[in-house]
Design a protein around this motif. Structure first.
Motif, mmCIF file in Angstrom:
data_model
loop_
_atom_site.group_PDB
_atom_site.id
_atom_site.type_symbol
_atom_site.label_atom_id
_atom_site.label_comp_id
_atom_site.label_asym_id
_atom_site.label_seq_id
_atom_site.Cartn_x
_atom_site.Cartn_y
_atom_site.Cartn_z
ATOM 1 N N SER A 157 -4.941 -4.798 0.828
ATOM 2 C CA SER A 157 -5.534 -5.610 -0.161
ATOM 3 C C SER A 157 -5.410 -7.056 0.479
ATOM 4 C CB SER A 157 -5.098 -5.741 -1.426
ATOM 5 O OG SER A 157 -5.229 -4.331 -1.878
ATOM 6 N N ILE A 158 -6.322 -7.967 0.620
ATOM 7 C CA ILE A 158 -6.374 -9.235 1.076
ATOM 8 C C ILE A 158 -5.910 -9.994 -0.329
ATOM 9 C CG2 ILE A 158 -7.827 -11.375 1.633
ATOM 10 C CD1 ILE A 158 -7.393 -9.521 3.895
ATOM 11 N N VAL A 159 -4.890 -10.677 -0.121
ATOM 12 C CA VAL A 159 -4.385 -11.251 -1.610
ATOM 13 C C VAL A 159 -4.658 -12.831 -1.606
ATOM 14 C CG1 VAL A 159 -2.176 -11.797 -2.397
ATOM 15 C CG2 VAL A 159 -2.242 -9.825 -1.271
ATOM 16 N N THR A 160 -4.508 -13.442 -0.323
ATOM 17 C CA THR A 160 -4.783 -14.868 -0.277
ATOM 18 C C THR A 160 -5.005 -15.205 1.096
ATOM 19 O OG1 THR A 160 -4.147 -17.073 -0.776
ATOM 20 C CG2 THR A 160 -2.449 -15.637 -0.113
ATOM 21 N N GLY A 161 -6.246 -16.076 1.416
ATOM 22 C CA GLY A 161 -6.616 -16.260 2.783
ATOM 23 C C GLY A 161 -6.827 -15.051 3.577
ATOM 24 N N ASP A 162 -5.771 -15.131 4.581
ATOM 25 C CA ASP A 162 -5.800 -14.030 5.623
ATOM 26 C C ASP A 162 -4.645 -12.885 5.401
ATOM 27 O OD1 ASP A 162 -8.000 -14.978 7.116
ATOM 28 O OD2 ASP A 162 -6.679 -16.324 8.511
ATOM 29 N N LYS A 163 -3.928 -13.221 4.300
ATOM 30 C CA LYS A 163 -2.745 -12.340 4.079
ATOM 31 C C LYS A 163 -2.854 -11.036 3.324
ATOM 32 C CE LYS A 163 0.510 -15.581 4.839
ATOM 33 N NZ LYS A 163 1.576 -15.247 5.910
ATOM 34 N N VAL A 164 -2.570 -10.044 4.013
ATOM 35 C CA VAL A 164 -2.648 -8.523 3.629
ATOM 36 C C VAL A 164 -1.419 -8.066 2.992
ATOM 37 C CG1 VAL A 164 -3.092 -6.251 4.228
ATOM 38 C CG2 VAL A 164 -4.611 -8.069 5.372
ATOM 39 N N LYS A 165 -1.631 -7.437 1.767
ATOM 40 C CA LYS A 165 -0.750 -6.876 1.220
ATOM 41 C C LYS A 165 -0.872 -5.053 1.354
ATOM 42 C CE LYS A 165 3.268 -6.166 -1.390
ATOM 43 N NZ LYS A 165 4.381 -6.438 -1.220
ATOM 44 N N ARG A 166 0.017 -4.427 1.939
ATOM 45 C CA ARG A 166 -0.154 -3.001 2.138
ATOM 46 C C ARG A 166 0.775 -2.276 1.181
ATOM 47 N NH1 ARG A 166 2.217 0.635 7.294
ATOM 48 N NH2 ARG A 166 2.116 2.490 6.419
ATOM 49 N N ARG A 167 0.306 -1.194 0.484
ATOM 50 C CA ARG A 167 1.067 -0.395 -0.517
ATOM 51 C C ARG A 167 0.552 0.818 -0.087
ATOM 52 N NH1 ARG A 167 -1.389 -4.282 -3.984
ATOM 53 N NH2 ARG A 167 0.039 -5.719 -4.907
ATOM 54 N N ASP A 168 1.631 1.715 0.006
ATOM 55 C CA ASP A 168 1.167 3.160 0.297
ATOM 56 C C ASP A 168 1.479 4.305 -0.992
ATOM 57 O OD1 ASP A 168 1.187 2.340 2.915
ATOM 58 O OD2 ASP A 168 3.039 3.756 3.746
ATOM 59 N N TYR A 169 0.617 5.006 -1.011
ATOM 60 C CA TYR A 169 0.423 5.845 -2.285
ATOM 61 C C TYR A 169 0.173 7.132 -1.580
ATOM 62 C CZ TYR A 169 -0.863 1.568 -4.838
ATOM 63 O OH TYR A 169 -0.780 0.466 -5.367
ATOM 64 N N LEU A 170 0.692 8.060 -2.600
ATOM 65 C CA LEU A 170 0.492 9.520 -2.221
ATOM 66 C C LEU A 170 -0.866 10.224 -2.767
ATOM 67 C CD1 LEU A 170 4.048 11.385 -3.683
ATOM 68 C CD2 LEU A 170 3.165 10.778 -1.306
ATOM 69 N N LEU A 171 -1.496 10.699 -1.844
ATOM 70 C CA LEU A 171 -2.996 11.277 -2.065
ATOM 71 C C LEU A 171 -2.866 12.079 -3.524
ATOM 72 C CD1 LEU A 171 -5.904 11.516 -1.573
ATOM 73 C CD2 LEU A 171 -5.598 13.084 0.192
ATOM 74 N N SER A 172 -1.692 12.940 -3.543
ATOM 75 C CA SER A 172 -1.738 13.685 -4.607
ATOM 76 C C SER A 172 -1.799 12.935 -5.894
ATOM 77 C CB SER A 172 -0.374 14.687 -4.543
ATOM 78 O OG SER A 172 0.524 13.895 -4.678
ATOM 79 N N GLU A 173 -0.954 11.952 -6.124
ATOM 80 C CA GLU A 173 -0.944 11.265 -7.365
ATOM 81 C C GLU A 173 -2.363 10.337 -7.510
ATOM 82 O OE1 GLU A 173 1.008 12.025 -9.248
ATOM 83 O OE2 GLU A 173 2.821 12.576 -7.936
#
Length: 227
Positions: A157-173
């Motif tokens: 997710s682009i949070v601000t400007g060029d900054k990216v936030k990565r979050r990992d999720y389980l596909l099952s959930e």
């Protein structure tokens, strides 16, 4: 069937038949607006070598070029977003590698056409890294990867400007839904709904599972710093 099978043995062993381009486009045209939204996410649970994902990517990049061709900086940023919105799973390792390379080649070729000499290697490196995380070898029925571990996908997710936030999720959930927000793919009687806490996301106005891992904010061209 020409071009739709690699071998009769693969058809017999895995039921592998590739969808031809005419059918791919006909189906994608049914959700045309979403295929042309740069950040709209797509998951192909039996992606093969990427027939559907490749066409979605071409459509998204055409929109990016139309909007940002005169601004290489914005083009690369939005092309990254478009690429990071695509996810795929396939049983066969050679298909996974072909799909990754195919999508990477589309990004590189479209960028060269749109912004020519302004394309930067750091942008291409980030694209390759994202494809390694988003196109996985595994079984979308068991929700396990090739090593027998639960399939997990990264949200970029682009949070601000060029900054990216990565979050990992389980596909099952992601597929199960929660007590407050049932997924279309979930079993409403499944007791797995309590396997993870769900949170209300104000931005999308929906319940989402808690991430299994979060990473520090980085510039999008530095996402590979946290592998």
């Amino acid at each position: 069937m020409a071009g739709q099978v690699k071998s009769k043995q693969r058809v017999a062993d895995h039921g592998e038949v590739f969808t031809n381009p005419r059918e791919v486009n006909a189906m994608l045209d049914m959700v045309k607006q979403e295929t042309e939204r740069i950040d709209s996410r797509f998951l192909e649970p039996a992606c093969g070598n990427g027939n559907f994902l490749a066409e979605v990517l071409r459509r998204k990049l055409a929109v990016v070029a139309g909007m940002y061709r005169t601004s290489p900086y914005e083009y690369m940023r939005n092309a990254f977003v478009a690429t990071a919105s695509l996810y795929g799973v396939d049983l066969l390792p050679d298909n996974v590698e072909e799909c990754r390379e195919r999508l990477y080649d589309i990004v590189e070729n479209e960028a060269k056409s749109a912004i020519k000499k302004h394309i930067e290697q750091r942008f291409l490196n980030a694209v390759r890294f994202v494809l390694e995380k988003n196109i996985l070898c595994g079984d979308a029925l068991t929700l396990k990867d090739a090593n027998g571990n639960p399939i997990r996908f990264a949200e970029w997710s682009i949070v601000t400007g060029d900054k990216v936030k990565r979050r990992d999720y389980l596909l099952s959930e992601l597929l199960e839904g929660s007590d407050s927000q049932q997924s279309l793919f979930g079993d409403p009687f499944s007791d797995r709904n309590d396997a993870v806490e769900w949170e209300f996301d104000e931005e999308i106005q929906a319940f989402v599972p808690s991430a299994v891992e979060e990473y520090p904010l980085v510039n999008y061209w530095e996402v590979q710093r946290h592998g």
